[in-house]
Scaffold this motif. Structure first.
Motif, PDB file in Angstrom:
ATOM      1  N   ASP A  84       0.824  -1.213   0.000  1.00  0.00           N
ATOM      2  CA  ASP A  84       0.000   0.000   0.000  1.00  0.00           C
ATOM      3  C   ASP A  84       0.854   1.257   0.000  1.00  0.00           C
ATOM      4  OD1 ASP A  84      -2.360  -1.431  -0.055  1.00  0.00           O
ATOM      5  OD2 ASP A  84      -2.834  -1.130   2.072  1.00  0.00           O
ATOM      6  N   ARG A  85       2.083   1.144   0.494  1.00  0.00           N
ATOM      7  CA  ARG A  85       2.985   2.292   0.557  1.00  0.00           C
ATOM      8  C   ARG A  85       4.094   2.199  -0.488  1.00  0.00           C
ATOM      9  NH1 ARG A  85       2.452   3.496   6.416  1.00  0.00           N
ATOM     10  NH2 ARG A  85       4.124   4.999   6.391  1.00  0.00           N
ATOM     11  N   GLY A  86       3.960   1.252  -1.428  1.00  0.00           N
ATOM     12  CA  GLY A  86       4.946   1.127  -2.505  1.00  0.00           C
ATOM     13  C   GLY A  86       6.257   0.493  -2.081  1.00  0.00           C
ATOM     14  N   ILE A  87       6.219  -0.304  -1.035  1.00  0.00           N
ATOM     15  CA  ILE A  87       7.433  -0.928  -0.500  1.00  0.00           C
ATOM     16  C   ILE A  87       7.520  -2.367  -0.995  1.00  0.00           C
ATOM     17  CG2 ILE A  87       8.571  -1.672   1.639  1.00  0.00           C
ATOM     18  CD1 ILE A  87       6.984   0.707   2.985  1.00  0.00           C
ATOM     19  N   ASP A  88       8.707  -2.746  -1.464  1.00  0.00           N
ATOM     20  CA  ASP A  88       8.931  -4.136  -1.872  1.00  0.00           C
ATOM     21  C   ASP A  88       8.869  -5.031  -0.651  1.00  0.00           C
ATOM     22  OD1 ASP A  88       9.312  -3.430  -4.527  1.00  0.00           O
ATOM     23  OD2 ASP A  88      11.485  -3.265  -4.317  1.00  0.00           O
ATOM     24  N   VAL A  89       8.274  -6.220  -0.827  1.00  0.00           N
ATOM     25  CA  VAL A  89       8.120  -7.128   0.302  1.00  0.00           C
ATOM     26  C   VAL A  89       8.407  -8.563  -0.121  1.00  0.00           C
ATOM     27  CG1 VAL A  89       5.632  -7.400  -0.056  1.00  0.00           C
ATOM     28  CG2 VAL A  89       6.585  -7.794   2.199  1.00  0.00           C
ATOM     29  N   VAL A  90       9.010  -9.304   0.802  1.00  0.00           N
ATOM     30  CA  VAL A  90       9.286 -10.726   0.631  1.00  0.00           C
ATOM     31  C   VAL A  90       8.523 -11.451   1.727  1.00  0.00           C
ATOM     32  CG1 VAL A  90      11.076 -12.516   0.722  1.00  0.00           C
ATOM     33  CG2 VAL A  90      11.592 -10.268  -0.276  1.00  0.00           C
ATOM     34  N   GLU A  91       7.731 -12.456   1.347  1.00  0.00           N
ATOM     35  CA  GLU A  91       6.989 -13.247   2.334  1.00  0.00           C
ATOM     36  C   GLU A  91       7.617 -14.627   2.445  1.00  0.00           C
ATOM     37  OE1 GLU A  91       2.508 -12.908   2.266  1.00  0.00           O
ATOM     38  OE2 GLU A  91       2.995 -11.981   0.323  1.00  0.00           O
ATOM     39  N   GLU A  92       7.885 -15.046   3.672  1.00  0.00           N
ATOM     40  CA  GLU A  92       8.507 -16.343   3.915  1.00  0.00           C
ATOM     41  C   GLU A  92       7.825 -17.053   5.069  1.00  0.00           C
ATOM     42  OE1 GLU A  92      10.978 -18.015   2.417  1.00  0.00           O
ATOM     43  OE2 GLU A  92      11.393 -16.437   0.949  1.00  0.00           O
ATOM     44  N   THR A  93       7.765 -18.373   4.965  1.00  0.00           N
ATOM     45  CA  THR A  93       7.309 -19.221   6.061  1.00  0.00           C
ATOM     46  C   THR A  93       8.398 -20.253   6.302  1.00  0.00           C
ATOM     47  OG1 THR A  93       4.997 -18.945   5.434  1.00  0.00           O
ATOM     48  CG2 THR A  93       5.522 -20.810   6.856  1.00  0.00           C
ATOM     49  N   ARG A  94       8.762 -20.424   7.541  1.00  0.00           N
ATOM     50  CA  ARG A  94       9.784 -21.388   7.915  1.00  0.00           C
ATOM     51  C   ARG A  94       9.262 -22.236   9.069  1.00  0.00           C
ATOM     52  NH1 ARG A  94      14.801 -19.160   5.811  1.00  0.00           N
ATOM     53  NH2 ARG A  94      14.105 -18.455   3.765  1.00  0.00           N
ATOM     54  N   VAL A  95       9.942 -23.332   9.322  1.00  0.00           N
ATOM     55  CA  VAL A  95       9.558 -24.263  10.378  1.00  0.00           C
ATOM     56  C   VAL A  95      10.736 -24.447  11.318  1.00  0.00           C
ATOM     57  CG1 VAL A  95       8.845 -26.633  10.883  1.00  0.00           C
ATOM     58  CG2 VAL A  95       7.992 -25.491   8.833  1.00  0.00           C
ATOM     59  N   GLY A  96      10.474 -24.410  12.625  1.00  0.00           N
ATOM     60  CA  GLY A  96      11.531 -24.642  13.596  1.00  0.00           C
ATOM     61  C   GLY A  96      11.247 -23.930  14.895  1.00  0.00           C
ATOM     62  N   ARG A  97      12.304 -23.676  15.635  1.00  0.00           N
ATOM     63  CA  ARG A  97      12.182 -22.920  16.883  1.00  0.00           C
ATOM     64  C   ARG A  97      12.242 -21.443  16.495  1.00  0.00           C
ATOM     65  NH1 ARG A  97      15.310 -24.828  21.729  1.00  0.00           N
ATOM     66  NH2 ARG A  97      13.498 -23.849  22.700  1.00  0.00           N
ATOM     67  N   PRO A  98      11.191 -20.687  16.779  1.00  0.00           N
ATOM     68  CA  PRO A  98      11.078 -19.319  16.246  1.00  0.00           C
ATOM     69  C   PRO A  98      12.300 -18.435  16.437  1.00  0.00           C
ATOM     70  CG  PRO A  98       9.011 -19.976  17.205  1.00  0.00           C
ATOM     71  CD  PRO A  98       9.997 -21.067  17.538  1.00  0.00           C
ATOM     72  N   HIS A  99      12.840 -18.352  17.627  1.00  0.00           N
ATOM     73  CA  HIS A  99      13.960 -17.419  17.831  1.00  0.00           C
ATOM     74  C   HIS A  99      15.176 -17.812  16.997  1.00  0.00           C
ATOM     75  CE1 HIS A  99      15.125 -20.516  20.753  1.00  0.00           C
ATOM     76  NE2 HIS A  99      16.337 -19.991  20.731  1.00  0.00           N
ATOM     77  N   LYS A 100      15.422 -19.097  16.847  1.00  0.00           N
ATOM     78  CA  LYS A 100      16.562 -19.536  16.043  1.00  0.00           C
ATOM     79  C   LYS A 100      16.331 -19.258  14.556  1.00  0.00           C
ATOM     80  CE  LYS A 100      18.295 -23.123  19.088  1.00  0.00           C
ATOM     81  NZ  LYS A 100      18.605 -24.554  19.240  1.00  0.00           N
ATOM     82  N   ILE A 101      15.112 -19.541  14.093  1.00  0.00           N
ATOM     83  CA  ILE A 101      14.785 -19.294  12.687  1.00  0.00           C
ATOM     84  C   ILE A 101      14.882 -17.803  12.381  1.00  0.00           C
ATOM     85  CG2 ILE A 101      12.969 -19.415  10.941  1.00  0.00           C
ATOM     86  CD1 ILE A 101      14.206 -22.152  11.601  1.00  0.00           C
ATOM     87  N   ILE A 102      14.361 -16.975  13.265  1.00  0.00           N
ATOM     88  CA  ILE A 102      14.400 -15.522  13.057  1.00  0.00           C
ATOM     89  C   ILE A 102      15.845 -15.034  13.003  1.00  0.00           C
ATOM     90  CG2 ILE A 102      13.851 -13.284  14.110  1.00  0.00           C
ATOM     91  CD1 ILE A 102      11.265 -14.733  15.220  1.00  0.00           C
ATOM     92  N   ALA A 103      16.669 -15.447  13.951  1.00  0.00           N
ATOM     93  CA  ALA A 103      18.077 -15.018  13.976  1.00  0.00           C
ATOM     94  C   ALA A 103      18.823 -15.514  12.740  1.00  0.00           C
ATOM     95  CB  ALA A 103      18.750 -15.512  15.253  1.00  0.00           C
TER      96      ALA A 103
END
Length: 153
Positions: A84-103
Motif C-alpha cells: 500500500d505504501r509502494g514498498i517491496d516485500v518478501v513473504e517467507e514461512t519457515r519451520v523450527g524454533r522461532p527465535h533460532k529461525i528468526i536469527a
C-alpha cells in the motif's frame, strides 16, 4: 541506514502494531520488508501426530491447510501494508524454533533491522517480553526494535 527490515509475525494484534512501525521505517529509508512466519515445531508437535510433524519439518505446509492459511494470513497483513505504501516485500514461512529461525533468517538475508512485537500468542503473558522476543534479543547482534501494543495490559 536500513535496506532490509525483518518483521517476524504470528498474526497477533501486537505483531500488527510492529508492522506499522516497520512500514514507516521502510518507507523513510527506502528499505525492503521481509515478512516471516515461523511454524513453531515444538508447539505443533504437541497437537499432531508424528507423521504430520515430519511433513511439516520437510516443508510440506500445503498438506496442512490450517497452518498454511495461518501463515499466509499473517505474512499477507505485512505484505498488504507494505505494498500500500509502494514498498517491496518478501513473504517467507519457515519451520523450527522461532527465535533460532528468526536469527538465522536475519543473518542469511543480510537484514539490517528486526521489528518485532513484544509478545504474541504465547499462553501466559510475561512481565516484560514474550519468550520468543526475549530469545531473539539474545540470539542476534542486529538492532531489534521491540514494539508493544499501547494500552494493553
Amino acid at each position: 541506514m536500513y535496506e532490509r527490515i525483518l518483521v517476524p509475525t504470528d498474526g497477533s494484534a501486537v505483531a500488527e502494531v510492529a508492522v506499522s512501525h516497520a512500514v514507516d521505517l521502510a518507507e523513510r529509508y527506502g528499505a525492503e520488508i521481509h515478512a516471516l512466519y515461523v511454524v513453531d515445531i515444538d508447539a505443533v508437535n504437541l497437537g499432531l501426530g508424528t507423521e504430520q510433524v515430519d511433513r511439516i519439518r520437510q516443508g510440506h505446509l500445503g498438506e496442512m491447510e490450517e497452518l498454511e492459511s495461518r501463515a499466509t494470513k499473517a505474512t499477507g497483513i505485512v505484505a498488504a501494508a507494505a505494498r500500500d505504501r509502494g514498498i517491496d516485500v518478501v513473504e517467507e514461512t519457515r519451520v523450527g524454533r522461532p527465535h533460532k529461525i528468526i536469527a538465522n533468517y536475519a543473518e542469511n538475508e543480510d537484514i539490517d533491522l528486526v521489528v518485532i512485537g513484544s509478545h504474541g500468542r504465547a499462553g501466559v503473558s510475561r512481565a516484560l517480553l514474550g519468550s520468543v522476543t526475549e530469545r531473539v534479543l539474545r540470539s542476534t547482534h542486529l538492532p531489534v526494535l521491540v514494539v508493544d501494543r499501547q494500552g494493553e495490559a
